[in-house]
Write a protein that holds these residues in place. Structure first.
Motif, PDB file in Angstrom:
ATOM      1  N   LYS A 141       0.843  -1.188   0.000  1.00 32.29           N
ATOM      2  CA  LYS A 141       0.000   0.000   0.000  1.00 32.29           C
ATOM      3  C   LYS A 141       0.882   1.244   0.000  1.00 32.29           C
ATOM      4  O   LYS A 141       0.602   2.223  -0.678  1.00 32.29           O
ATOM      5  CB  LYS A 141      -0.919   0.010   1.217  1.00 32.29           C
ATOM      6  N   LYS A 156      -1.411  -3.891   1.855  1.00 38.61           N
ATOM      7  CA  LYS A 156      -2.828  -3.853   1.533  1.00 38.61           C
ATOM      8  C   LYS A 156      -3.496  -4.983   2.306  1.00 38.61           C
ATOM      9  O   LYS A 156      -3.006  -6.098   2.320  1.00 38.61           O
ATOM     10  CB  LYS A 156      -3.054  -4.091   0.037  1.00 38.61           C
ATOM     11  N   HIS A 158      -7.574  -6.253   2.916  1.00 41.35           N
ATOM     12  CA  HIS A 158      -9.028  -6.094   2.826  1.00 41.35           C
ATOM     13  C   HIS A 158      -9.423  -4.761   2.192  1.00 41.35           C
ATOM     14  O   HIS A 158     -10.459  -4.204   2.523  1.00 41.35           O
ATOM     15  CB  HIS A 158      -9.687  -6.226   4.205  1.00 41.35           C
ATOM     16  N   ASP A 159      -8.594  -4.219   1.339  1.00 39.03           N
ATOM     17  CA  ASP A 159      -8.863  -2.956   0.646  1.00 39.03           C
ATOM     18  C   ASP A 159      -9.231  -1.809   1.584  1.00 39.03           C
ATOM     19  O   ASP A 159      -9.991  -0.908   1.225  1.00 39.03           O
ATOM     20  CB  ASP A 159      -9.962  -3.134  -0.417  1.00 39.03           C
TER      21      ASP A 159
END
Length: 173
Positions: A141, A156, A158-159
């Motif tokens: 991320k 990242k 689980h978004d």
């Protein structure tokens, strides 16, 4: 060169006594000044650790530096550290004293200009990603070059977005 292997009971006693005295001084000053004395939260903290180590070694092994000189040096460095910590409570002084964290990757995108600003080679970035068990760039991320010289990898999951608080002081470009 033959002095390298000369043994003296007086020297042994002096080294042991000096080591004990300077060691006790470091323990006492660390207890008074707190754990921050040996943290690595800023470049000033790192400099403090190096300075204390240098004073400690020089005091123990150098015949020209007395125990009293070493104790004064240790106390002075700890007081400077405390003064810097107090001064850093002011945002203007903090901005002058501290480096800013730098964003090296935004998701899968490597920020080439920021690598140049931070003087971080791509090979260093790859090594840190491997160290953080990253197997695919799609897992990343953000990668941040911290003020301490450490590199943090945010994954990242689980978004979920990164909270603004986590990137508040990070330079993005």
């Amino acid at each position: 060169m033959e002095k390298w292997f000369v043994f003296s009971w007086d020297a042994l006693f002096a080294i042991c006594l000096t080591a004990l005295g300077i060691y006790i001084t470091v323990i006492v000053m660390t207890r008074i000044c707190g754990k921050r004395s040996f943290s690595k939260m800023s470049s000033f903290d790192f400099a403090m650790t190096v300075a204390v180590g240098s004073i400690l070694a020089t005091t123990i092994l150098s015949k020209t530096v007395s125990l009293t000189d070493g104790i004064i040096g240790i106390v002075a460095v700890y007081l400077l550290q405390m003064g810097a910590a107090l001064a850093r409570r002011n945002d203007t002084i903090k901005d002058l004293m501290d480096n800013k964290p730098l964003l090296l990757m935004d998701g899968e995108t490597i920020l080439e200009e920021n690598l140049k600003k931070g003087r971080v080679a791509k090979s260093d970035l790859r090594a840190k990603l491997r160290e953080a068990n990253v197997t695919e760039l799609s897992e990343v991320k953000a990668v941040i070059f911290e003020t301490t010289g450490d590199i943090s990898v945010l994954y990242k999951q689980h978004d979920r977005p990164i909270e603004d608080f986590m990137l508040e002081d990070v330079m993005r470009s």
